[in-house]
Design a protein around this motif. Structure first.
Motif, PDB file in Angstrom:
ATOM      1  N   ILE A 165      10.369 -26.257  12.141  1.00  0.00           N
ATOM      2  CA  ILE A 165      10.885 -27.617  12.266  1.00  0.00           C
ATOM      3  C   ILE A 165       9.727 -28.607  12.432  1.00  0.00           C
ATOM      4  O   ILE A 165       9.724 -29.683  11.833  1.00  0.00           O
ATOM      5  CB  ILE A 165      11.865 -27.722  13.466  1.00  0.00           C
ATOM      6  N   GLU A 166       8.742 -28.220  13.222  1.00  0.00           N
ATOM      7  CA  GLU A 166       7.590 -29.084  13.481  1.00  0.00           C
ATOM      8  C   GLU A 166       6.475 -28.909  12.447  1.00  0.00           C
ATOM      9  O   GLU A 166       5.377 -29.439  12.624  1.00  0.00           O
ATOM     10  CB  GLU A 166       7.058 -28.818  14.892  1.00  0.00           C
ATOM     11  N   GLU A 167       6.762 -28.143  11.389  1.00  0.00           N
ATOM     12  CA  GLU A 167       5.835 -27.905  10.280  1.00  0.00           C
ATOM     13  C   GLU A 167       4.496 -27.334  10.744  1.00  0.00           C
ATOM     14  O   GLU A 167       3.438 -27.682  10.239  1.00  0.00           O
ATOM     15  CB  GLU A 167       5.643 -29.184   9.464  1.00  0.00           C
ATOM     16  N   GLN A 168       4.550 -26.420  11.711  1.00  0.00           N
ATOM     17  CA  GLN A 168       3.351 -25.753  12.205  1.00  0.00           C
ATOM     18  C   GLN A 168       3.136 -24.404  11.518  1.00  0.00           C
ATOM     19  O   GLN A 168       2.098 -23.778  11.723  1.00  0.00           O
ATOM     20  CB  GLN A 168       3.454 -25.538  13.716  1.00  0.00           C
ATOM     21  N   LYS A 185      17.004 -25.284  12.789  1.00  0.00           N
ATOM     22  CA  LYS A 185      17.611 -26.008  13.920  1.00  0.00           C
ATOM     23  C   LYS A 185      18.811 -25.235  14.457  1.00  0.00           C
ATOM     24  O   LYS A 185      18.999 -25.135  15.676  1.00  0.00           O
ATOM     25  CB  LYS A 185      18.023 -27.415  13.487  1.00  0.00           C
ATOM     26  N   LEU A 194      11.289 -23.297  15.759  1.00  0.00           N
ATOM     27  CA  LEU A 194      10.718 -24.549  16.252  1.00  0.00           C
ATOM     28  C   LEU A 194       9.431 -24.885  15.494  1.00  0.00           C
ATOM     29  O   LEU A 194       9.210 -26.041  15.112  1.00  0.00           O
ATOM     30  CB  LEU A 194      10.448 -24.447  17.750  1.00  0.00           C
ATOM     31  N   CYS A 195       8.599 -23.881  15.255  1.00  0.00           N
ATOM     32  CA  CYS A 195       7.361 -24.097  14.503  1.00  0.00           C
ATOM     33  C   CYS A 195       7.644 -24.556  13.077  1.00  0.00           C
ATOM     34  O   CYS A 195       6.907 -25.390  12.536  1.00  0.00           O
ATOM     35  CB  CYS A 195       6.510 -22.825  14.498  1.00  0.00           C
TER      36      CYS A 195
END
Length: 151
Positions: free
Chosen positions: A64-67, A144, A61-62
């Motif tokens: 995907i969210e570019e964190q 994903k 998830l990180c």
């Protein structure tokens, strides 16, 4: 036969029964303790697996969210998959995690990175950023997929 001999045999028999009963109870308790320990170990193992799966999903998830940098995320997911589901390393789209791991394995991390020559680190960072750029779509697709994967 004499009554004293008969009572003697009865006494010896009772002593044997008591001794064997105590031995059986001792062994039974040992087996129960071993079973409880095994169940405890299985519970711990299952909890570690669940924690690793949760970590994989959070890292995905990180990414995907570019964190988090995708190269770092790929390395972390690959290592966690080694313990949770190593068979996914060879399956599309998850194989990109191993590809990125293998491509960055030679790069120093942590303390080795801090003590390495700064020019070398800049060169390796350029190489790493290029790998991230080239594989970005595949990494996001795999992130994903792993986020939604039912382990």
């Amino acid at each position: 036969m004499n009554n004293d001999i008969i009572w003697g045999y009865i006494a010896v028999g009772l002593i044997a029964i008591v001794a064997l009963s105590l031995l059986i109870i001792k062994k039974w308790r040992f087996i129960k303790a071993a079973e409880a320990e095994k169940q405890s170990q299985e519970k711990i193992k299952q909890q570690k697996r669940e924690d690793a799966i949760e970590s994989i999903k959070i890292i995905a998830l990180c990414m995907i969210e570019e964190q988090v940098e995708t190269s770092e995320g790929c390395i972390r997911i690959k290592v966690l998959l080694d313990h949770v589901a190593p068979e996914l390393h060879d399956q599309a789209p998850f194989s990109i995690f191993s590809v990125m791991y293998d491509a960055t394995e030679h790069m120093p991390t942590h303390g080795a990175r801090k003590s390495a020559d700064k020019a070398l680190i800049r060169k390796l960072d350029i190489e790493r950023f290029e790998l991230e750029r080239v594989h970005k779509d595949a990494i996001i697709e795999a992130s994903k997929a792993i986020r939604d994967y039912d382990f």
